[in-house]
Design a protein around this motif. Structure first.
Motif, PDB file in Angstrom:
ATOM      1  N   PHE A  32       0.829  -1.207   0.000  1.00 57.67           N
ATOM      2  CA  PHE A  32       0.000   0.000   0.000  1.00 57.67           C
ATOM      3  C   PHE A  32       0.864   1.258   0.000  1.00 57.67           C
ATOM      4  CE2 PHE A  32      -1.642   3.338   2.857  1.00 57.67           C
ATOM      5  CZ  PHE A  32      -2.677   3.818   2.073  1.00 57.67           C
ATOM      6  N   LEU A  59      -3.039  -5.561  -2.868  1.00 55.88           N
ATOM      7  CA  LEU A  59      -3.856  -4.378  -2.582  1.00 55.88           C
ATOM      8  C   LEU A  59      -5.332  -4.750  -2.500  1.00 55.88           C
ATOM      9  CD1 LEU A  59      -4.193  -1.325  -2.191  1.00 55.88           C
ATOM     10  CD2 LEU A  59      -4.417  -1.142  -4.683  1.00 55.88           C
ATOM     11  N   LYS A  60      -5.772  -5.619  -3.405  1.00 59.28           N
ATOM     12  CA  LYS A  60      -7.178  -6.041  -3.402  1.00 59.28           C
ATOM     13  C   LYS A  60      -7.518  -6.740  -2.086  1.00 59.28           C
ATOM     14  CE  LYS A  60     -11.198  -6.855  -5.431  1.00 59.28           C
ATOM     15  NZ  LYS A  60     -11.835  -7.788  -4.502  1.00 59.28           N
ATOM     16  N   GLU A  63      -7.898  -3.971   0.524  1.00 59.86           N
ATOM     17  CA  GLU A  63      -9.143  -3.229   0.347  1.00 59.86           C
ATOM     18  C   GLU A  63     -10.348  -4.059   0.784  1.00 59.86           C
ATOM     19  OE1 GLU A  63      -8.210  -0.076  -3.257  1.00 59.86           O
ATOM     20  OE2 GLU A  63      -8.795  -2.117  -3.807  1.00 59.86           O
ATOM     21  N   ASP A  64     -10.300  -5.364   0.530  1.00 56.06           N
ATOM     22  CA  ASP A  64     -11.395  -6.237   0.973  1.00 56.06           C
ATOM     23  C   ASP A  64     -11.454  -6.302   2.497  1.00 56.06           C
ATOM     24  OD1 ASP A  64     -12.081  -6.737  -1.626  1.00 56.06           O
ATOM     25  OD2 ASP A  64     -11.075  -8.691  -1.746  1.00 56.06           O
ATOM     26  N   GLN A  67     -12.695  -3.037   3.617  1.00 55.89           N
ATOM     27  CA  GLN A  67     -14.021  -2.777   3.035  1.00 55.89           C
ATOM     28  C   GLN A  67     -14.129  -1.357   2.486  1.00 55.89           C
ATOM     29  OE1 GLN A  67     -16.953  -3.804   6.010  1.00 55.89           O
ATOM     30  NE2 GLN A  67     -16.488  -5.979   5.926  1.00 55.89           N
ATOM     31  N   THR A  68     -13.072  -0.942   1.787  1.00 59.32           N
ATOM     32  CA  THR A  68     -13.086   0.374   1.148  1.00 59.32           C
ATOM     33  C   THR A  68     -12.034   0.425   0.056  1.00 59.32           C
ATOM     34  OG1 THR A  68     -12.998   2.772   1.555  1.00 59.32           O
ATOM     35  CG2 THR A  68     -11.390   1.416   2.710  1.00 59.32           C
ATOM     36  N   ARG A  69     -12.215   1.318  -0.903  1.00 60.42           N
ATOM     37  CA  ARG A  69     -11.221   1.525  -1.958  1.00 60.42           C
ATOM     38  C   ARG A  69     -10.170   2.509  -1.464  1.00 60.42           C
ATOM     39  NH1 ARG A  69     -12.005  -0.156  -7.022  1.00 60.42           N
ATOM     40  NH2 ARG A  69     -10.719   1.510  -7.866  1.00 60.42           N
ATOM     41  N   LEU A  70      -8.910   2.167  -1.708  1.00 56.83           N
ATOM     42  CA  LEU A  70      -7.805   3.008  -1.265  1.00 56.83           C
ATOM     43  C   LEU A  70      -7.205   3.843  -2.393  1.00 56.83           C
ATOM     44  CD1 LEU A  70      -6.034   0.389   1.037  1.00 56.83           C
ATOM     45  CD2 LEU A  70      -7.506   2.282   1.741  1.00 56.83           C
ATOM     46  N   THR A  81      -7.608   7.633  -2.595  1.00 58.74           N
ATOM     47  CA  THR A  81      -8.955   8.096  -2.298  1.00 58.74           C
ATOM     48  C   THR A  81      -8.916   8.810  -0.947  1.00 58.74           C
ATOM     49  OG1 THR A  81      -9.520   6.067  -1.133  1.00 58.74           O
ATOM     50  CG2 THR A  81      -9.937   6.115  -3.522  1.00 58.74           C
ATOM     51  N   GLY A  84      -8.000   6.365   1.481  1.00 60.47           N
ATOM     52  CA  GLY A  84      -6.589   6.017   1.385  1.00 60.47           C
ATOM     53  C   GLY A  84      -5.706   7.028   2.088  1.00 60.47           C
TER      54      GLY A  84
END
Length: 327
Positions: A32, A59-60, A63-64, A67-70, A81, A84
């Motif tokens: 990250f 990274l996926k 993010e899982d 529970q958010t997009r970085l 984001t 992030g």
């Protein structure tokens, strides 16, 4: 006293619940932070010596778990984001603290104190040599580690804890979000040429003639380039097709002194040259006010004592610069 042959009951310690998913691993944080620093999956994969699919998968996973997009992908690479940015405030200091802990166990705590500072070209050649001279004069054991480059790169390193401070003009950089900035002084832009340059022969300056000579500019996309472009817009001057784009004051200075090029330079970078008569300033009749030069720090990280020493001397030298007592 326990009765003979009776075993003591085991002691149970009930730790308070923590809002931390234990499935988050060190490799998740490293990937990250590297993506955030490089702004590119491909460059981040090269930096940590794994394949691009592997770093995307890591990274996926993170993010899982969160529970958010970085990150968001864009034409210029990837950008953090808002989530992030918030996560990086804690991930960077966490990784840096662990690295420092490992260093102490390896005996590196006996090494001399060190400050890691990022320096932009606006202060590299004028302010920093004097700051470092005074620091070494006052502290018998001190290592000053200086990194140079564009503000985006240095601020990314500051975010993840690889630098203690960044010094220069960077308030327009998006990467400054989440960091602290302390103003030292304001700096303007100047157009300078070598002694005997053809543009010095006719006064007042014919602005249209600037397009006849190569132009030296900061790199596109940097904070200082925005101020350079603003100066040309104010003066309604079209930029020539021959350009050298660089953040190196040394390269710019040598090129301009040996050619008919015109250098759009921060005044810090050329002030001594102007005082010595080694460069001459072109009078456009207007002056781009430039930006705020200062100290950027990461509030999420404790400020090491050597970094505090550096800030004290920076404030001292900057005050003398504002008052005209330095250089």
């Amino acid at each position: 006293m326990l009765a003979k042959g009776r075993k003591a009951a085991p002691i149970r310690i009930n730790f308070p619940p923590m809002n931390l998913d234990t499935r988050i691993k060190f490799r998740h944080l490293l990937c990250f932070l590297e993506i955030a620093r490089q702004g590119s999956f491909a460059k981040a994969a090269d930096a940590v010596a794994i394949s691009q699919p592997a770093i995307s998968k890591t990274l996926k996973e993170l993010e899982d778990l969160l529970q958010t997009r970085l990150f968001e992908r864009g034409k210029q690479g990837v950008e953090l984001t808002p989530a992030g940015v918030r996560f990086m405030r804690y991930a960077g200091p966490c990784v840096q603290a662990l690295r420092e802990g490992v260093s102490t166990l390896r005996g590196e705590e006996h090494a001399p104190p060190q400050v890691r500072v990022g320096v932009l070209s606006t202060v590299e050649s004028l302010l920093m040599p004097e700051v470092i001279r005074r620091l070494h004069q006052r502290h018998a054991a001190l290592v000053v580690s200086v990194a140079t480059g564009p503000s985006a790169h240095l601020l990314a390193q500051l975010h993840v804890g690889e630098l203690d401070l960044v010094i220069g003009r960077m308030t327009d950089s998006p990467q400054i979000q989440g960091l602290l900035f302390e103003h030292l002084y304001s700096e303007s832009m100047s157009l300078v040429v070598r002694p005997g340059h053809p543009l010095l022969r006719s006064l007042p300056l014919e602005r249209a003639r600037l397009a006849d000579y190569p132009l030296v500019l900061p790199l596109a996309g940097t904070t200082i380039r925005k101020h350079a472009d603003s100066l040309f817009v104010q003066c309604a001057i079209e930029q020539p097709r021959q350009r050298l784009e660089t953040l190196s004051p040394a390269l710019s200075r040598r090129y301009v002194q040996g050619s008919d090029a015109v250098w759009v330079a921060p005044r810090d970078a050329v002030r001594v040259d102007l005082d010595r008569g080694e460069l001459h300033e072109l009078d456009l009749g207007v002056r781009e006010p430039g930006g705020s030069v200062g100290i950027c720090s990461n509030a999420a990280l404790p400020s090491p004592l050597p970094a505090q020493w550096l800030c004290e001397v920076l404030r001292e030298v900057a005050a003398q610069y504002r008052d005209g007592d330095y250089p």
